[in-house]
Design a protein around this motif. Structure first.
Motif, mmCIF file in Angstrom:
data_model
loop_
_atom_site.group_PDB
_atom_site.id
_atom_site.type_symbol
_atom_site.label_atom_id
_atom_site.label_comp_id
_atom_site.label_asym_id
_atom_site.label_seq_id
_atom_site.Cartn_x
_atom_site.Cartn_y
_atom_site.Cartn_z
ATOM 1 N N SER A 113 39.764 63.716 8.325
ATOM 2 C CA SER A 113 39.345 64.284 9.610
ATOM 3 C C SER A 113 37.854 64.580 9.566
ATOM 4 N N GLY A 114 37.310 64.847 10.723
ATOM 5 C CA GLY A 114 35.899 65.198 10.835
ATOM 6 C C GLY A 114 35.592 65.610 12.263
ATOM 7 N N SER A 115 34.401 66.143 12.465
ATOM 8 C CA SER A 115 34.007 66.521 13.825
ATOM 9 C C SER A 115 32.493 66.513 13.944
ATOM 10 N N LYS A 116 32.039 66.342 15.161
ATOM 11 C CA LYS A 116 30.615 66.392 15.488
ATOM 12 C C LYS A 116 30.467 67.084 16.836
ATOM 13 N N CYS A 117 29.328 67.719 17.008
ATOM 14 C CA CYS A 117 29.021 68.357 18.278
ATOM 15 C C CYS A 117 27.782 67.698 18.867
ATOM 16 N N LEU A 118 27.833 67.425 20.142
ATOM 17 C CA LEU A 118 26.730 66.808 20.854
ATOM 18 C C LEU A 118 26.402 67.687 22.067
ATOM 19 N N THR A 119 25.119 67.939 22.288
ATOM 20 C CA THR A 119 24.709 68.751 23.438
ATOM 21 C C THR A 119 24.160 67.845 24.530
ATOM 22 N N VAL A 120 24.713 68.009 25.726
ATOM 23 C CA VAL A 120 24.292 67.252 26.893
ATOM 24 C C VAL A 120 23.446 68.184 27.755
ATOM 25 N N THR A 121 22.314 67.672 28.234
ATOM 26 C CA THR A 121 21.395 68.472 29.054
ATOM 27 C C THR A 121 21.254 67.850 30.427
ATOM 28 N N SER A 122 21.377 68.696 31.441
ATOM 29 C CA SER A 122 21.162 68.261 32.825
ATOM 30 C C SER A 122 19.759 68.680 33.246
ATOM 31 N N ASN A 123 18.960 67.719 33.685
ATOM 32 C CA ASN A 123 17.610 67.990 34.190
ATOM 33 C C ASN A 123 17.466 67.586 35.645
ATOM 34 N N GLY A 124 18.580 67.434 36.324
ATOM 35 C CA GLY A 124 18.551 67.055 37.733
ATOM 36 C C GLY A 124 18.265 68.253 38.614
ATOM 37 N N SER A 125 17.750 67.982 39.796
ATOM 38 C CA SER A 125 17.444 69.057 40.739
ATOM 39 C C SER A 125 18.624 69.371 41.652
ATOM 40 N N LEU A 126 19.671 68.544 41.630
ATOM 41 C CA LEU A 126 20.839 68.751 42.482
ATOM 42 C C LEU A 126 22.025 69.256 41.673
ATOM 43 N N PRO A 127 22.853 70.110 42.251
ATOM 44 C CA PRO A 127 24.087 70.492 41.570
ATOM 45 C C PRO A 127 24.963 69.258 41.394
ATOM 46 N N SER A 128 25.695 69.202 40.298
ATOM 47 C CA SER A 128 26.550 68.045 40.068
ATOM 48 C C SER A 128 27.735 68.431 39.198
ATOM 49 N N ASP A 129 28.748 67.577 39.228
ATOM 50 C CA ASP A 129 29.891 67.697 38.332
ATOM 51 C C ASP A 129 29.695 66.690 37.215
ATOM 52 N N VAL A 130 30.000 67.102 35.988
ATOM 53 C CA VAL A 130 29.833 66.225 34.828
ATOM 54 C C VAL A 130 31.203 65.994 34.205
ATOM 55 N N ARG A 131 31.492 64.730 33.919
ATOM 56 C CA ARG A 131 32.767 64.363 33.300
ATOM 57 C C ARG A 131 32.503 63.425 32.121
ATOM 58 N N LEU A 132 33.429 63.438 31.174
ATOM 59 C CA LEU A 132 33.371 62.589 29.983
ATOM 60 C C LEU A 132 34.482 61.552 30.069
ATOM 61 N N TYR A 133 34.121 60.296 29.790
ATOM 62 C CA TYR A 133 35.139 59.250 29.759
ATOM 63 C C TYR A 133 34.780 58.203 28.711
ATOM 64 N N ALA A 134 35.693 57.251 28.511
ATOM 65 C CA ALA A 134 35.525 56.202 27.500
ATOM 66 C C ALA A 134 35.114 54.895 28.154
ATOM 67 N N GLU A 135 34.319 54.149 27.425
ATOM 68 C CA GLU A 135 33.915 52.824 27.868
ATOM 69 C C GLU A 135 33.978 51.907 26.652
ATOM 70 N N ALA A 136 34.388 50.681 26.854
ATOM 71 C CA ALA A 136 34.426 49.665 25.801
ATOM 72 C C ALA A 136 35.327 50.065 24.638
ATOM 73 N N GLY A 137 36.465 50.671 24.948
ATOM 74 C CA GLY A 137 37.422 51.022 23.885
ATOM 75 C C GLY A 137 38.153 49.785 23.391
#
Length: 189
Positions: free
Chosen positions: A73-97
């Motif tokens: 097992s293992g784990s990693k943490c990644l920080t995502v930063t929003s620099n947009g001027s508009l409010p938004s919803d952020v979602r995580l999904y998979a691509e190229a699985g």
């Protein structure tokens, strides 16, 4: 036909009242145009807002694990930063699985989100196999997570991805591979 002197005199006197009437109209019109008012609203412009995301991976995959064996097992943490001027919803999904020898069916993932990587409390946004993740979380509308940005510079959210290769992974998965791209997408609502 020659004009009689009497008619010429009458025409001469008729011109005077006509000239007076025309000059009166001009004076009246000139007097009217002295009254005016105006207002304006100058300098109108429009500029669109923005939705912008970055992460702290420095262009390197979170995981590049080889020689896995059941129970690893293992784990990693990644920080995502929003620099947009508009409010938004952020979602995580998979691509190229993709996977060989069904390794993705035996690799479990637990993904959490929190204000920072070292936060004491983290919300679980996915808990299942890698196969379930890359077949069910395929775009923004099916994505995992519930981060709603306010619309400003430097808003952050940390995502921890933990994996475990199941203890009951069969021999048929030996030499198998599993790959996926994690995608965070922001949409202004």
């Amino acid at each position: 036909m020659p004009v009689s002197p009497r008619l010429a005199r009458a025409a001469k006197f008729a011109v005077i009242p006509a000239a007076l009437a025309v000059s009166g109209l001009l004076v009246a019109q000139s007097s009217y145009s002295a009254f005016s008012a105006r207002t304006d609203n100058p300098g109108n412009s429009w500029a669109s807002g923005s939705v912008a995301l970055t992460d702290d991976d420095n262009g390197v995959a979170m995981f590049d694990v080889t020689n896995l064996k059941p129970g690893d097992s293992g784990s990693k943490c990644l920080t995502v930063t929003s620099n947009g001027s508009l409010p938004s919803d952020v979602r995580l999904y998979a691509e190229a699985g993709e996977a060989t020898k069904n390794l993705d069916q035996h690799l479990s993932l637990k993904i959490t989100q929190a204000a920072s990587c070292d936060a004491a409390t983290k919300d679980t946004i996915f808990d299942g196999t890698l196969n379930e993740f890359h077949t069910s979380k395929t775009n923004f509308s099916t994505g995992a997570g519930s981060w709603a940005t306010a619309g400003g510079e430097g808003e952050k959210q940390a995502y921890t991805v933990a994996y475990t290769l199941s203890d009951d992974t069969p021999n048929s998965a030996q030499g198998g591979t599993a790959k996926v791209n994690f995608v965070w997408e922001a949409q202004n609502q």
